[in-house]
Design a protein around this motif. Structure first.
Motif, PDB file in Angstrom:
ATOM      1  N   LEU A 103       0.879  -1.472   0.094  1.00 56.80           N
ATOM      2  CA  LEU A 103       0.040  -0.095   0.025  1.00 56.80           C
ATOM      3  C   LEU A 103       1.027   1.275  -0.098  1.00 56.80           C
ATOM      4  CD1 LEU A 103      -2.978   0.659  -0.134  1.00 56.80           C
ATOM      5  CD2 LEU A 103      -2.889   0.931   2.578  1.00 56.80           C
ATOM      6  N   GLU A 116      -7.543   4.573  -3.084  1.00 55.95           N
ATOM      7  CA  GLU A 116      -8.829   4.383  -2.351  1.00 55.95           C
ATOM      8  C   GLU A 116      -9.751   3.158  -3.029  1.00 55.95           C
ATOM      9  OE1 GLU A 116      -8.907   5.773   0.649  1.00 55.95           O
ATOM     10  OE2 GLU A 116     -10.703   4.837   0.944  1.00 55.95           O
ATOM     11  N   LEU A 117      -9.809   3.529  -4.241  1.00 62.21           N
ATOM     12  CA  LEU A 117     -10.962   2.665  -4.928  1.00 62.21           C
ATOM     13  C   LEU A 117     -10.267   1.194  -5.515  1.00 62.21           C
ATOM     14  CD1 LEU A 117     -13.038   5.478  -6.894  1.00 62.21           C
ATOM     15  CD2 LEU A 117     -13.556   4.200  -4.640  1.00 62.21           C
ATOM     16  N   THR A 118      -9.140   1.203  -5.846  1.00 64.03           N
ATOM     17  CA  THR A 118      -8.715   0.047  -6.487  1.00 64.03           C
ATOM     18  C   THR A 118      -7.738  -0.731  -5.254  1.00 64.03           C
ATOM     19  OG1 THR A 118      -8.620   0.851  -8.641  1.00 64.03           O
ATOM     20  CG2 THR A 118      -7.201  -1.019  -8.336  1.00 64.03           C
ATOM     21  N   LYS A 120      -7.027  -0.195  -1.960  1.00 56.73           N
ATOM     22  CA  LYS A 120      -7.513  -0.467  -0.709  1.00 56.73           C
ATOM     23  C   LYS A 120      -8.289  -1.559  -0.397  1.00 56.73           C
ATOM     24  CE  LYS A 120      -6.274   3.462   2.213  1.00 56.73           C
ATOM     25  NZ  LYS A 120      -6.876   4.552   2.857  1.00 56.73           N
ATOM     26  N   PRO A 121      -9.405  -1.779  -1.392  1.00 55.61           N
ATOM     27  CA  PRO A 121     -10.530  -2.904  -1.398  1.00 55.61           C
ATOM     28  C   PRO A 121      -9.506  -4.269  -1.764  1.00 55.61           C
ATOM     29  CG  PRO A 121     -11.121  -1.025  -2.532  1.00 55.61           C
ATOM     30  CD  PRO A 121      -9.823  -0.477  -2.355  1.00 55.61           C
ATOM     31  N   LEU A 122      -8.597  -4.193  -2.289  1.00 53.01           N
ATOM     32  CA  LEU A 122      -7.931  -5.358  -2.634  1.00 53.01           C
ATOM     33  C   LEU A 122      -7.211  -5.755  -1.473  1.00 53.01           C
ATOM     34  CD1 LEU A 122      -7.480  -7.250  -5.292  1.00 53.01           C
ATOM     35  CD2 LEU A 122      -5.591  -5.622  -5.530  1.00 53.01           C
ATOM     36  N   ILE A 123      -6.490  -5.042  -0.830  1.00 54.24           N
ATOM     37  CA  ILE A 123      -5.766  -5.172   0.507  1.00 54.24           C
ATOM     38  C   ILE A 123      -6.797  -5.537   1.590  1.00 54.24           C
ATOM     39  CG2 ILE A 123      -4.406  -4.223   2.414  1.00 54.24           C
ATOM     40  CD1 ILE A 123      -2.629  -2.803  -0.068  1.00 54.24           C
ATOM     41  N   ALA A 124      -7.915  -4.995   1.672  1.00 58.72           N
ATOM     42  CA  ALA A 124      -9.028  -5.210   2.543  1.00 58.72           C
ATOM     43  C   ALA A 124      -9.268  -6.543   2.455  1.00 58.72           C
ATOM     44  CB  ALA A 124      -9.939  -4.373   2.358  1.00 58.72           C
ATOM     45  N   GLU A 125      -9.495  -7.049   0.991  1.00 62.74           N
ATOM     46  CA  GLU A 125      -9.953  -8.626   0.917  1.00 62.74           C
ATOM     47  C   GLU A 125      -8.888  -9.480   1.525  1.00 62.74           C
ATOM     48  OE1 GLU A 125     -12.892  -9.442   0.334  1.00 62.74           O
ATOM     49  OE2 GLU A 125     -14.094  -7.985  -1.214  1.00 62.74           O
ATOM     50  N   GLN A 127      -6.701  -8.820   3.757  1.00 60.42           N
ATOM     51  CA  GLN A 127      -6.287  -8.832   5.004  1.00 60.42           C
ATOM     52  C   GLN A 127      -7.270  -9.928   5.613  1.00 60.42           C
ATOM     53  OE1 GLN A 127      -6.067  -4.879   6.666  1.00 60.42           O
ATOM     54  NE2 GLN A 127      -3.794  -4.895   5.764  1.00 60.42           N
ATOM     55  N   HIS A 128      -8.965  -9.356   4.976  1.00 57.18           N
ATOM     56  CA  HIS A 128      -9.782 -10.403   5.446  1.00 57.18           C
ATOM     57  C   HIS A 128      -9.840 -11.902   5.667  1.00 57.18           C
ATOM     58  CE1 HIS A 128     -14.124 -11.252   6.064  1.00 57.18           C
ATOM     59  NE2 HIS A 128     -14.034 -11.855   5.276  1.00 57.18           N
ATOM     60  N   TYR A 152      -2.363 -10.882  -7.402  1.00 58.40           N
ATOM     61  CA  TYR A 152      -3.420 -10.005  -8.036  1.00 58.40           C
ATOM     62  C   TYR A 152      -3.192  -8.577  -7.866  1.00 58.40           C
ATOM     63  CZ  TYR A 152      -6.214 -14.143  -6.705  1.00 58.40           C
ATOM     64  OH  TYR A 152      -6.432 -15.610  -6.660  1.00 58.40           O
ATOM     65  N   ALA A 156      -3.425  -5.857 -10.727  1.00 57.44           N
ATOM     66  CA  ALA A 156      -4.224  -4.613 -10.680  1.00 57.44           C
ATOM     67  C   ALA A 156      -3.211  -3.386 -10.945  1.00 57.44           C
ATOM     68  CB  ALA A 156      -4.883  -4.578  -9.255  1.00 57.44           C
TER      69      ALA A 156
ATOM     70  N   GLY B  42      -8.022  -9.867  -9.628  1.00 55.21           N
ATOM     71  CA  GLY B  42      -6.905  -9.097  -9.962  1.00 55.21           C
ATOM     72  C   GLY B  42      -7.406  -7.874 -10.747  1.00 55.21           C
ATOM     73  N   TYR B  45     -11.339  -4.854  -9.135  1.00 55.73           N
ATOM     74  CA  TYR B  45     -11.262  -3.484  -8.484  1.00 55.73           C
ATOM     75  C   TYR B  45     -11.032  -2.260  -9.513  1.00 55.73           C
ATOM     76  CZ  TYR B  45     -12.174  -6.102  -4.559  1.00 55.73           C
ATOM     77  OH  TYR B  45     -12.497  -6.902  -3.402  1.00 55.73           O
ATOM     78  N   VAL B  46     -10.318  -2.709 -10.473  1.00 58.53           N
ATOM     79  CA  VAL B  46     -10.073  -1.723 -11.492  1.00 58.53           C
ATOM     80  C   VAL B  46     -11.257  -1.338 -12.383  1.00 58.53           C
ATOM     81  CG1 VAL B  46      -8.709  -1.236 -13.735  1.00 58.53           C
ATOM     82  CG2 VAL B  46      -7.706  -2.458 -11.873  1.00 58.53           C
ATOM     83  N   ILE B  71      -7.859  -3.077   7.217  1.00 58.68           N
ATOM     84  CA  ILE B  71      -8.542  -2.161   6.546  1.00 58.68           C
ATOM     85  C   ILE B  71     -10.033  -2.643   6.243  1.00 58.68           C
ATOM     86  CG2 ILE B  71      -8.904  -0.716   4.392  1.00 58.68           C
ATOM     87  CD1 ILE B  71      -5.610  -1.287   4.130  1.00 58.68           C
TER      88      ILE B  71
END
Lengths: 176, 102
Positions: A103, A116-118, A120-125, A127-128, A152, A156, B42, B45-46, B71
């Motif tokens: 990040l 914020e939109l690409t 962070k959601p990827l890292i959130a998933e 971590q989840h 991934y 991205a 991958g 999100y894009v 997060i």
């Protein structure tokens, strides 16, 4: 979050082992004293044979005691190393969330909106999934999840970069 | 002339998933699993970012009741504009299919 105590088990085991070893040492000392007097006071040949037999038994007990002490030292060392590595591993999990470095890397190169939109959601998933696997106690799965999500993330990064480049080219073509 | 909003196949699929069983919110990973391999982790999100910029979807961070670490994940739902564009594309594809069949 409750702190894990990997040394508690080791301490408990070491204490009980030392108590057992102490009991054996006391027993050995009392046998040694009685054998000393048997040898000292024996006069007849039968008594002397008996004394020799008891001396032999004392030697065997002494050897057993030394073996037991050696095993306890070896197991204690192994358990101590295990507890130490486990405590270090737990700390590293608590200290940094997965994907934190990635990040920081993309924050430097990409716009805050894209982060914020690409990313962070990827890292959130990411971590989840890792926290879910840790809850289930599946530590091996954690490595797979991390490896997959790194891939991934790279995808991205490449794609969004490509899209931005296409947008720029389209914009330039439209302008002139 | 009216500038028709463009909607790619992936975007149609995402809108279809978001509008499929009533209007509801979904996580990105949920959509990947529901797509049966058509959407990739991958790239989703894009695509979602692009759709949000076009105004087809909107997103918010998940609410947390218990203290959790990490997060917060992002929930996505279709906007009214997204729903209208999706319906228009559905009707257009149905009309085209009927024309070609006839």
């Amino acid at each position: 979050m409750q702190k894990a105590r990997p040394f508690a088990e080791f301490n408990e085991w070491l204490n009980s082992s030392l108590v057992t070893l102490g009991d054996h040492a006391k027993e050995l000392q009392s046998i040694r004293t009685s054998v000393y007097w048997v040898v000292k006071l024996s006069t007849t040949p039968e008594e002397m044979v008996q004394a020799q037999f008891q001396q032999q038994r004392l030697k065997e007990l002494d050897l057993k005691y030394r073996k037991l002490a050696f095993i306890i030292v070896r197991v204690a060392t192994r358990l101590f190393i295990q507890a130490l590595s486990s405590s270090l591993r737990r700390e590293s999990v608590i200290r940094k969330g997965p994907g934190t470095r990635w990040l920081a890397f993309v924050e430097f190169f990409y716009s805050p909106k894209t982060v914020e939109l690409t990313f962070k959601p990827l890292i959130a998933e990411w971590q989840h999934e890792i926290f879910e696997a840790l809850k289930e106690g599946r530590t091996r799965k954690v490595y797979w999840i991390s490896m997959r999500h790194r891939w991934y993330f790279l995808k991205a990064m490449g794609l969004s970069e490509l899209l931005e480049a296409i947008e720029k080219v389209v914009g330039l073509v439209k302008k002139g | 002339m009216f500038d028709l909003p463009s909607l790619s196949k992936k975007e149609q699929l995402i809108l279809g998933l978001l509008l499929g069983d009533g209007v509801r919110e979904r996580f990105g990973l949920e959509m990947v699993e529901a797509s049966g391999g058509k959407l990739k982790r991958g790239t989703i999100y894009v695509t979602l970012q692009r759709m949000e910029e076009k105004g087809f979807i909107e997103s918010r961070q998940e609410e947390r009741t218990a203290p959790e670490i990490g997060i917060p994940r992002r929930l996505y739902k279709a906007t009214g504009h997204g729903q209208r564009v999706f319906n228009a594309y559905q009707l257009a594809s149905q009309a085209m299919a009927a024309n070609f069949a006839g």
